[in-house]
Design an enzyme around this catalytic site. Sequence first.
Site, short mmCIF file in Angstrom:
data_model
loop_
_atom_site.label_atom_id
_atom_site.label_comp_id
_atom_site.label_asym_id
_atom_site.label_seq_id
_atom_site.Cartn_x
_atom_site.Cartn_y
_atom_site.Cartn_z
N ASP A 265 0.83 -1.21 0.00
CA ASP A 265 0.00 0.00 0.00
C ASP A 265 0.87 1.26 0.00
O ASP A 265 1.96 1.27 0.57
CB ASP A 265 -0.91 -0.03 1.24
N GLY A 266 0.32 2.31 -0.62
CA GLY A 266 0.97 3.62 -0.57
C GLY A 266 1.55 4.10 -1.89
O GLY A 266 2.17 5.16 -1.95
N ASN A 267 1.32 3.36 -2.96
CA ASN A 267 1.86 3.76 -4.27
C ASN A 267 1.30 5.12 -4.71
O ASN A 267 2.03 5.97 -5.21
CB ASN A 267 1.49 2.74 -5.35
N ARG B 137 -0.06 7.61 -2.92
CA ARG B 137 0.44 8.75 -2.13
C ARG B 137 1.90 9.06 -2.46
O ARG B 137 2.31 10.21 -2.53
CB ARG B 137 0.31 8.44 -0.63
N ARG C 70 -0.85 8.98 -10.16
CA ARG C 70 -0.85 7.78 -9.32
C ARG C 70 -0.24 6.57 -10.03
O ARG C 70 0.41 5.73 -9.41
CB ARG C 70 -2.28 7.44 -8.90
N GLU D 267 -11.94 -5.51 -4.94
CA GLU D 267 -12.53 -4.17 -4.78
C GLU D 267 -11.81 -3.11 -5.62
O GLU D 267 -12.36 -2.03 -5.84
CB GLU D 267 -12.48 -3.74 -3.30
N ASN D 268 -10.60 -3.41 -6.06
CA ASN D 268 -9.82 -2.39 -6.79
C ASN D 268 -10.42 -2.02 -8.15
O ASN D 268 -10.04 -1.02 -8.74
CB ASN D 268 -8.36 -2.83 -6.97
N TRP D 269 -11.39 -2.82 -8.65
CA TRP D 269 -12.04 -2.47 -9.93
C TRP D 269 -12.79 -1.15 -9.82
O TRP D 269 -13.14 -0.55 -10.83
CB TRP D 269 -13.00 -3.58 -10.37
N ARG E 278 -5.17 -2.22 8.91
CA ARG E 278 -6.27 -3.16 8.62
C ARG E 278 -5.79 -4.21 7.63
O ARG E 278 -4.74 -4.07 7.01
CB ARG E 278 -7.52 -2.43 8.13
N ILE E 279 -6.65 -5.24 7.47
CA ILE E 279 -6.31 -6.40 6.65
C ILE E 279 -6.85 -6.27 5.22
O ILE E 279 -6.33 -6.88 4.29
CB ILE E 279 -6.86 -7.68 7.33
C1 FPP Z 1 -1.99 0.05 -3.26
O1 FPP Z 1 -1.53 1.38 -3.27
C2 FPP Z 1 -1.50 -0.63 -4.45
C3 FPP Z 1 -2.29 -1.25 -5.37
C4 FPP Z 1 -3.74 -1.32 -5.27
C5 FPP Z 1 -1.70 -1.86 -6.57
C6 FPP Z 1 -0.37 -2.50 -6.36
C7 FPP Z 1 0.10 -2.96 -7.65
C8 FPP Z 1 1.40 -3.01 -8.02
C9 FPP Z 1 2.54 -2.64 -7.16
C10 FPP Z 1 1.71 -3.52 -9.38
C11 FPP Z 1 1.63 -5.00 -9.35
C12 FPP Z 1 2.38 -5.57 -10.42
C13 FPP Z 1 3.17 -6.65 -10.29
C14 FPP Z 1 3.95 -7.07 -11.46
C15 FPP Z 1 3.28 -7.41 -9.03
P1 FPP Z 1 -2.58 2.55 -3.38
O2 FPP Z 1 -2.73 2.90 -4.80
O3 FPP Z 1 -3.84 2.18 -2.68
O4 FPP Z 1 -1.85 3.70 -2.63
P2 FPP Z 1 -2.51 4.87 -1.78
O5 FPP Z 1 -3.08 4.23 -0.54
O6 FPP Z 1 -1.35 5.76 -1.46
O7 FPP Z 1 -3.55 5.52 -2.63
#
Ligand code: FPP
Length: 223
Positions: free
Chosen positions: A10-12, A14, A23, A57-59, A177-178
Amino acid sequence: MPRHIAFIMDGNGRWAQRRGLPREQGHRFGVKAFRNVLEHCDKLGLEATTFYAFSTENWKRPKREVNAIMKLMDAYLSECEQKIDEYAFRIVFLGDKGVFDEKRRARMERLEARTSNRSRIVNIALNYGGRDEIVNACNRLLADGKETITAEDFKAVLYTASSPEVDMIVRTGGDLRISNFLLWQAAYAELYFTDVLWPDFGPDEVDRAIVEFSKRKRRFGGV
Ligand code: FPP
């Protein structure tokens, strides 16, 4: 030492937003972190690692973001296919593949089949939900005509059937959380939360989590 660590990456988003980037760029750097972490866990001798790449849920996310994640996944699948003989792992996709088009699903199944004799496992959770996994397991058992089941029967039809027990779940990004991840498997897993955002998570952070794991007293309900 844990045998199996599962990561909630998580956190990509942000991470990217803090740099004034879209994002999607956070996910791109998230894949780099995934590679580093997987390589490091392999060096440490872990038998299995699990990565939560995309949930049921990510859809709900904007189409552009969903497409970007799928594109990153497709690029990774291509690379694994091309380097299949150098790729050290047994690759297992956790989740319902039924939502993917025939081409992607066939690629995923081919990779699973072609690596199935390898001992080190990498589980990639894609269109994965813990509740979905439990319902799917129940339906599989019903389809087998079972009337009563044991915990062992149940474990054998979970998406993670080929992996050892999950010893630790690591969540980056600060939330506690999980999020519908490994609900059955989490029963006795140690939970480790860090504020570090996933793209900044690397080998040193993995080591820190393992040191913390080694200090935990695991009693599995005993004394
Ligand atoms: C959560 O961060 C991350 C995801 C929902 C996607 C993660 C996917 C990858 C790292 C790519 C996967 C690919 C491979 C090849 C394994 P967030 O976007 O919810 O971050 P945020 O909480 O900061 O918004």
